[in-house]
Design a protein around this motif. Structure first.
Motif, short mmCIF file in Angstrom:
data_model
loop_
_atom_site.label_atom_id
_atom_site.label_comp_id
_atom_site.label_asym_id
_atom_site.label_seq_id
_atom_site.Cartn_x
_atom_site.Cartn_y
_atom_site.Cartn_z
N LYS A 1 27.19 46.67 39.92
CA LYS A 1 26.76 46.82 38.54
C LYS A 1 27.93 47.16 37.62
O LYS A 1 27.79 47.14 36.39
CB LYS A 1 25.68 47.90 38.45
N ASN A 2 29.08 47.49 38.21
CA ASN A 2 30.25 47.82 37.41
C ASN A 2 30.88 46.55 36.84
O ASN A 2 31.02 45.56 37.56
CB ASN A 2 31.30 48.55 38.26
N THR A 3 31.27 46.57 35.59
CA THR A 3 32.02 45.46 35.04
C THR A 3 33.50 45.82 35.03
O THR A 3 33.87 47.01 35.09
CB THR A 3 31.59 45.11 33.61
N ILE A 4 34.33 44.82 34.93
CA ILE A 4 35.78 45.04 34.92
C ILE A 4 36.20 45.91 33.74
O ILE A 4 37.18 46.64 33.80
CB ILE A 4 36.53 43.68 34.89
N TYR A 5 35.38 45.91 32.67
CA TYR A 5 35.73 46.65 31.46
C TYR A 5 35.45 48.15 31.59
O TYR A 5 35.85 48.93 30.73
CB TYR A 5 34.97 46.07 30.27
N SER A 6 34.76 48.55 32.66
CA SER A 6 34.46 49.96 32.87
C SER A 6 35.38 50.61 33.90
O SER A 6 35.22 51.79 34.22
CB SER A 6 33.00 50.13 33.31
N VAL A 7 36.32 49.85 34.42
CA VAL A 7 37.21 50.34 35.47
C VAL A 7 38.59 50.65 34.90
O VAL A 7 39.13 49.86 34.11
CB VAL A 7 37.34 49.30 36.60
N ASP A 8 39.16 51.77 35.28
CA ASP A 8 40.51 52.13 34.86
C ASP A 8 41.52 51.31 35.64
O ASP A 8 41.62 51.42 36.87
CB ASP A 8 40.75 53.63 35.10
N LEU A 9 42.27 50.48 34.94
CA LEU A 9 43.24 49.58 35.58
C LEU A 9 44.68 50.03 35.35
O LEU A 9 45.62 49.31 35.70
CB LEU A 9 43.04 48.15 35.06
N ASN A 10 44.85 51.22 34.79
CA ASN A 10 46.18 51.76 34.55
C ASN A 10 46.68 52.56 35.74
O ASN A 10 47.20 53.66 35.62
CB ASN A 10 46.17 52.65 33.31
N ILE A 11 46.50 52.00 36.93
CA ILE A 11 46.90 52.64 38.17
C ILE A 11 47.52 51.58 39.07
O ILE A 11 47.33 50.38 38.84
CB ILE A 11 45.69 53.27 38.89
N PRO A 12 48.28 51.98 40.07
CA PRO A 12 48.77 50.98 41.05
C PRO A 12 47.57 50.25 41.64
O PRO A 12 46.66 50.88 42.19
CB PRO A 12 49.49 51.83 42.08
N LEU A 13 47.56 48.91 41.53
CA LEU A 13 46.33 48.17 41.76
C LEU A 13 46.57 46.88 42.54
O LEU A 13 47.58 46.20 42.34
CB LEU A 13 45.71 47.83 40.40
N ALA A 14 45.59 46.55 43.40
CA ALA A 14 45.56 45.24 44.05
C ALA A 14 44.18 44.65 43.82
O ALA A 14 43.17 45.25 44.21
CB ALA A 14 45.85 45.36 45.54
N ILE A 15 44.11 43.49 43.18
CA ILE A 15 42.85 42.82 42.90
C ILE A 15 42.61 41.77 43.97
O ILE A 15 43.51 40.99 44.31
CB ILE A 15 42.88 42.16 41.51
N ILE A 16 41.39 41.74 44.52
CA ILE A 16 41.04 40.77 45.56
C ILE A 16 40.10 39.73 44.98
O ILE A 16 39.06 40.09 44.41
CB ILE A 16 40.38 41.44 46.78
N MET A 17 40.45 38.46 45.13
CA MET A 17 39.60 37.35 44.71
C MET A 17 39.12 36.60 45.94
O MET A 17 39.89 36.37 46.89
CB MET A 17 40.38 36.39 43.80
N GLY A 18 37.85 36.20 45.94
CA GLY A 18 37.28 35.54 47.10
C GLY A 18 37.30 34.03 47.02
O GLY A 18 37.72 33.44 46.01
N SER A 19 36.86 33.39 48.07
CA SER A 19 36.89 31.92 48.17
C SER A 19 35.89 31.29 47.22
O SER A 19 34.96 31.93 46.73
CB SER A 19 36.58 31.49 49.60
N GLU A 20 36.11 29.99 46.98
CA GLU A 20 35.29 29.26 46.02
C GLU A 20 33.81 29.25 46.41
O GLU A 20 32.93 29.37 45.55
CB GLU A 20 35.78 27.81 45.91
N GLY A 21 33.51 29.12 47.68
CA GLY A 21 32.12 28.99 48.10
C GLY A 21 31.46 30.29 48.51
O GLY A 21 30.30 30.56 48.16
N LYS A 22 32.18 31.15 49.23
CA LYS A 22 31.57 32.33 49.84
C LYS A 22 31.96 33.64 49.16
O LYS A 22 31.37 34.68 49.46
CB LYS A 22 31.93 32.40 51.32
N GLY A 23 32.94 33.60 48.28
CA GLY A 23 33.40 34.84 47.68
C GLY A 23 34.20 35.67 48.68
O GLY A 23 34.73 35.15 49.66
#
Length: 245
Positions: free
Chosen positions: A180-202
């Motif tokens: 239920k969290n959106t990207i706009y509610s998360v603090d991104l001013n920290i050392p960060l690694a974003i994970i993106m999933g595959s086209e079909g399965k995420g």
């Protein structure tokens, strides 16, 4: 298929392996019955090089030469060590930002993501050795050359990379609609690694269970998903926005 990054035939591929040429992916003919191919496969598996077993028609499309049941794609770049890249990022004056791709298979998406990652200051893109899109001439083209400007790290398993990053004080954030969290509610001013999933399965369930945070993009229309390269761009530019305030 870019001929400059294509090697075919049993002995040329063997020589490439012996000379430590960086092979990104190897296509092997299904049910060929050639024992020499079986020996090559054993060597490739030992070196953890990605192998795909395909019908002979696929090999015929890849090259018009006598492929003898095997075609290898060389990488146009040298892959970087995750450990050295993380150490350098932590020692720099900027807040580290990494991008992990969990089985992105479409080369055009991969190239587009690399282009956006370079434009948004990502320190490195982390991919798994097997299962993803090849690093090929098509990747170079779709990335508009960004592939030469951003480090790419290949790891045995995405989960190992996540554990290492977390142990280095870097928060892992999964881009997923299963929150239920959106990207706009998360603090991104920290050392960060974003994970993106595959086209079909995420993102795979085993990876989702490991991450520190999850976030989604709000979807206001009737379609319930975005193209992964578009979603990745939205995530990365929200990082840029927050870090520019």
């Amino acid at each position: 298929m870019n001929k400059e990054n294509c090697i075919f035939g049993i002995y040329p591929v063997l020589e490439a392996i012996k000379s430590n040429t960086v092979l990104d992916k190897v296509y092997i003919q299904k049910d060929s019955g050639n024992h020499k191919l079986d020996e090559i496969v054993a060597t490739l598996e030992n070196k953890q090089i990605s192998i795909s077993r395909v019908p002979i028609e696929k090999l015929n499309r890849l090259t018009k030469g006598n492929h003898q049941g095997i075609v290898a794609l060389t990488s146009p770049i040298a892959f970087q060590s995750l450990e050295s890249i993380v150490e350098a990022a932590l020692a720099s004056n900027k807040t580290p930002l990494f991008l992990i791709l969990d089985q992105i298979t479409d080369v055009r998406n991969f190239g587009a993501i690399l282009r956006t990652a370079e434009c948004t200051g990502v320190d490195a893109v982390i991919i798994q050795k097997t299962g993803g899109a090849p690093v090929s001439g098509d990747t170079v083209k779709t990335s508009a050359g960004a592939i030469f400007k951003i480090p790419i790290c290949k790891v045995d398993h995405i989960k190992d990379a996540i554990f290492y990053l977390q142990g280095s004080g870097i928060t892992t954030l999964a881009a997923t609609e299963k929150t239920k969290n959106t990207i706009y509610s998360v603090d991104l001013n920290i050392p960060l690694a974003i994970i993106m999933g595959s086209e079909g399965k995420g993102i795979s369930h085993s990876v989702l269970n490991l991450v520190d945070e999850k976030a989604a993009l709000p979807l206001l229309g009737e379609i319930n998903s975005l193209n992964v390269s578009v979603a990745c761009g939205a995530f990365l530019y929200e990082v840029v926005r927050q870090r520019s305030i």
